[in-house]
Design a protein around this motif. Structure first.
Motif, PDB file in Angstrom:
ATOM      1  N   UNK A   1       7.200  84.394 -90.204  1.00 53.05           N
ATOM      2  CA  UNK A   1       5.818  83.970 -90.099  1.00 53.05           C
ATOM      3  C   UNK A   1       4.982  85.151 -89.610  1.00 53.05           C
ATOM      4  N   UNK A   2       3.879  85.389 -90.275  1.00 57.07           N
ATOM      5  CA  UNK A   2       2.956  86.455 -89.876  1.00 57.07           C
ATOM      6  C   UNK A   2       2.059  85.919 -88.775  1.00 57.07           C
ATOM      7  N   UNK A   3       2.055  86.601 -87.652  1.00 55.18           N
ATOM      8  CA  UNK A   3       1.292  86.138 -86.490  1.00 55.18           C
ATOM      9  C   UNK A   3      -0.150  86.623 -86.602  1.00 55.18           C
ATOM     10  N   UNK A   4      -1.062  85.714 -86.402  1.00 56.57           N
ATOM     11  CA  UNK A   4      -2.485  86.015 -86.293  1.00 56.57           C
ATOM     12  C   UNK A   4      -2.972  85.318 -85.025  1.00 56.57           C
ATOM     13  N   UNK A   5      -4.172  85.600 -84.626  1.00 62.93           N
ATOM     14  CA  UNK A   5      -4.715  84.951 -83.438  1.00 62.93           C
ATOM     15  C   UNK A   5      -4.784  83.435 -83.643  1.00 62.93           C
ATOM     16  N   UNK A   6      -5.124  83.012 -84.842  1.00 64.52           N
ATOM     17  CA  UNK A   6      -5.205  81.583 -85.141  1.00 64.52           C
ATOM     18  C   UNK A   6      -3.832  80.922 -85.046  1.00 64.52           C
ATOM     19  N   UNK A   7      -2.809  81.567 -85.610  1.00 61.68           N
ATOM     20  CA  UNK A   7      -1.474  80.978 -85.539  1.00 61.68           C
ATOM     21  C   UNK A   7      -0.960  81.001 -84.103  1.00 61.68           C
TER      22      UNK A   7
END
Length: 67
Positions: free
Chosen positions: A1-7
């Motif tokens: 899973x690619x981590x972003x601030x939203x995730x």
């Protein structure tokens, strides 16, 4: 899973609701604790720059616009 601030926001909410400590939560999520701390700091920085509230704009309807 690619981590972003939203995730990470969703993941952080799951952490808060889990009642686990960070180490155990990260183990369950197959996430390195250092990654968790990195994104937690990013989240804190982002929240620090959000305004606490908005100021409503009021317009005077009696103002005449000279054109």
């Amino acid at each position: 899973m690619r981590m972003t601030l939203t995730t990470f926001k969703r993941l952080y909410k799951d952490y808060q609701e889990s009642g686990l400590n960070i180490k155990d939560f990260c183990t369950n999520q197959d996430l390195a604790p250092s990654t968790f701390y990195y994104w937690r700091n990013k989240l804190e920085e982002a929240l620090a720059h959000e305004p606490d509230s908005f100021v409503p704009l009021e317009f005077d309807s009696n103002t005449v616009n000279d054109e």
